[in-house]
Design an enzyme around this catalytic site. Structure first.
Site: not given
Length: 201
Positions: A156, A183, A93
């Site tokens: 996601d 995610h 991320s």
């Protein structure tokens, strides 16, 4: 008030101290993860990688953990985590964006990106991080890495697939595309370990 976690480090196991550490792995977490050793797959991967022969894995509770400012994280990765040309950086991320910006400036062994994106997606906190303030220098990232592996999932909930595909296109990454990983916030990540072992051993 949002808690700020103190920087922490888990040392290399004692049994490894008699071996020559040939390769380093640095796990750079996403922002707002809390204690990273108990968040997502980070602590699990840290333990698994440190079991490998001649490999040292570093995972930290990062400074400025909520906004994850580039101006703070990149120097921290360079000066405190000592990421260098013998380091494989795993970024998740916001950590993936940190890995890419780091590789724009410095030579690393390789980067493994998880849930990477190219814009702030209209989020004020992401915009404040600084990663998205200018175009991505794909050419420099590729020149400074021996390999780029990317994990992405079409389901996601935070990052549209178009963003992830833009990273893959820009870096010509070895893209591992999924449709059911969201995610990538599970407590383990065996597919990641397969890649780490493939690239290091």
């Amino acid at each position: 008030m949002v808690p700020c976690y103190e920087c922490a480090r888990i040392l290399v196991p004692i049994e490894k101290q008699n071996h020559v550490v040939k390769m380093k792995v640095a796990i750079i977490p996403g922002n707002g993860a809390g204690d990273v050793f108990h968040a997502n797959w980070y602590g699990w991967a840290h333990k698994q990688i440190n079991k490998m022969e001649n490999v040292s894995c570093d995972l930290r509770n990062m400074p400025d953990p909520i906004t994850a400012k580039e101006s703070i994280w990149i120097p921290f990765m360079r000066e405190q985590m000592e990421c260098d040309e013998n380091t494989v950086i795993i970024g998740h991320s916001s950590g993936a964006e940190a890995a890419m910006r780091f590789a724009e400036k410095y030579k690393v062994k390789g980067i493994i990106l998880v849930s990477a994106c190219v814009t702030d997606l209209g989020d004020d906190n992401e915009r404040a991080s600084g990663y998205y303030s200018r175009p991505w220098d794909w050419t420099s990232i590729k020149a400074n890495t021996d390999f780029v592996v990317q994990f992405g999932s079409t389901d996601d909930p935070f990052i549209p697939w178009e963003e992830q595909q833009a990273v893959a296109d820009g870096l010509s990454s070895d893209l591992r595309k999924f449709s059911d990983k969201g995610h990538f916030m599970n407590s383990s990540f065996p597919q990641l370990m397969e890649v780490v072992k493939e690239k290091i051993q």
